[in-house]
Motif scaffolding. Structure first.
Motif, PDB file in Angstrom:
ATOM      1  N   ASP A 201       0.845  -1.306   0.286  1.00  0.00           N
ATOM      2  CA  ASP A 201       0.438  -0.488  -0.263  1.00  0.00           C
ATOM      3  C   ASP A 201       0.668   1.099   0.034  1.00  0.00           C
ATOM      4  O   ASP A 201       2.289   1.239   0.645  1.00  0.00           O
ATOM      5  N   LEU A 202       0.681   2.086  -0.505  1.00  0.00           N
ATOM      6  CA  LEU A 202       1.667   3.275  -0.797  1.00  0.00           C
ATOM      7  C   LEU A 202       1.357   4.252   1.121  1.00  0.00           C
ATOM      8  O   LEU A 202       2.743   4.888   1.271  1.00  0.00           O
TER       9      LEU A 202
ATOM     10  N   MET B 210       5.497  10.931  -6.533  1.00  0.00           N
ATOM     11  CA  MET B 210       5.768   9.837  -7.232  1.00  0.00           C
ATOM     12  C   MET B 210       6.907   8.848  -6.446  1.00  0.00           C
ATOM     13  O   MET B 210       7.578   9.100  -5.526  1.00  0.00           O
ATOM     14  N   VAL B 211       6.486   7.700  -6.928  1.00  0.00           N
ATOM     15  CA  VAL B 211       7.460   6.091  -6.185  1.00  0.00           C
ATOM     16  C   VAL B 211       8.362   6.042  -7.514  1.00  0.00           C
ATOM     17  O   VAL B 211       7.957   5.830  -8.823  1.00  0.00           O
ATOM     18  N   TYR B 212       9.528   5.784  -6.817  1.00  0.00           N
ATOM     19  CA  TYR B 212      10.110   5.466  -8.184  1.00  0.00           C
ATOM     20  C   TYR B 212      10.985   4.016  -7.179  1.00  0.00           C
ATOM     21  O   TYR B 212      11.254   3.475  -6.365  1.00  0.00           O
TER      22      TYR B 212
ATOM     23  N   ILE C 263       0.924   3.338  -9.426  1.00  0.00           N
ATOM     24  CA  ILE C 263       0.491   3.794  -8.491  1.00  0.00           C
ATOM     25  C   ILE C 263      -1.392   2.767  -8.795  1.00  0.00           C
ATOM     26  O   ILE C 263      -2.490   4.037  -9.401  1.00  0.00           O
ATOM     27  N   ASP C 264      -2.036   2.202  -8.412  1.00  0.00           N
ATOM     28  CA  ASP C 264      -3.369   1.848  -8.563  1.00  0.00           C
ATOM     29  C   ASP C 264      -4.606   1.855  -7.518  1.00  0.00           C
ATOM     30  O   ASP C 264      -4.309   0.909  -6.710  1.00  0.00           O
ATOM     31  N   ASN C 265      -5.337   1.962  -6.746  1.00  0.00           N
ATOM     32  CA  ASN C 265      -6.186   2.406  -5.783  1.00  0.00           C
ATOM     33  C   ASN C 265      -5.816   2.425  -4.611  1.00  0.00           C
ATOM     34  O   ASN C 265      -5.477   1.277  -3.726  1.00  0.00           O
ATOM     35  N   ASN C 266      -4.154   3.163  -3.934  1.00  0.00           N
ATOM     36  CA  ASN C 266      -3.733   3.562  -3.353  1.00  0.00           C
ATOM     37  C   ASN C 266      -2.717   1.831  -3.657  1.00  0.00           C
ATOM     38  O   ASN C 266      -2.256   2.224  -2.036  1.00  0.00           O
ATOM     39  N   ARG C 267      -2.333   1.122  -4.547  1.00  0.00           N
ATOM     40  CA  ARG C 267      -1.964   0.364  -4.151  1.00  0.00           C
ATOM     41  C   ARG C 267      -0.097   0.719  -4.807  1.00  0.00           C
ATOM     42  O   ARG C 267      -0.689   1.021  -6.406  1.00  0.00           O
ATOM     43  N   VAL C 268       0.714   0.173  -4.951  1.00  0.00           N
ATOM     44  CA  VAL C 268       1.952   0.421  -4.974  1.00  0.00           C
ATOM     45  C   VAL C 268       2.692  -0.852  -5.918  1.00  0.00           C
ATOM     46  O   VAL C 268       2.408  -2.142  -5.131  1.00  0.00           O
ATOM     47  N   ALA C 269       2.720  -0.852  -7.322  1.00  0.00           N
ATOM     48  CA  ALA C 269       2.599  -2.199  -8.432  1.00  0.00           C
ATOM     49  C   ALA C 269       4.503  -2.033  -8.875  1.00  0.00           C
ATOM     50  O   ALA C 269       4.548  -1.028  -9.346  1.00  0.00           O
TER      51      ALA C 269
END
Length: 111
Positions: free
Chosen positions: A9-10, A38-40, A99-105
């Motif tokens: 989760d983010l 942003m997430v890297y 990030i989709d629906n607060n989930r990080v993939a």
């Protein structure tokens, strides 16, 4: 074959810092930059220090480029491309993040 893998989760990420996750058998350093939202994702292995420590590095920017400073010998790597700012022949792995629906993939090649 590369595939998107749900990692966390983010809210599990440390704001403006790094964490390490095991994704498809690889150590991946995730960095959440709150200023740009942003997430890297980069490989956790420091090619100069020869250790899995990049998730403990400091983040910032050099001339507007988001970067990571290795905690060992302080080389700087682009969070976008993985290129080392000090040595043009050295690069770390980078991985696409969504990030989709607060989930990080992370999109990564499965071992």
């Amino acid at each position: 074959m590369s595939t998107w893998i749900d990692v966390c989760d983010l809210n599990d990420l440390q704001p403006d810092s790094g964490i390490c996750a095991l994704v498809a058998g690889k150590q991946v350093a995730l960095f959440y930059l709150t200023k740009t939202n942003m997430v890297y994702a980069v490989g956790n292995f420091d090619p100069i220090g020869k250790a899995n420590v990049l998730s403990r590095g400091m983040i910032g920017d050099l001339a507007g480029e988001p970067m990571l400073a290795s905690p060992l010998y302080k080389q700087h790597y682009s969070l976008k491309t993985g290129a080392c700012f000090e040595y043009e022949d050295i690069k770390i792995d980078t991985f696409p993040v969504r990030i989709d629906n607060n989930r990080v993939a992370v999109k990564i090649e499965a071992e």
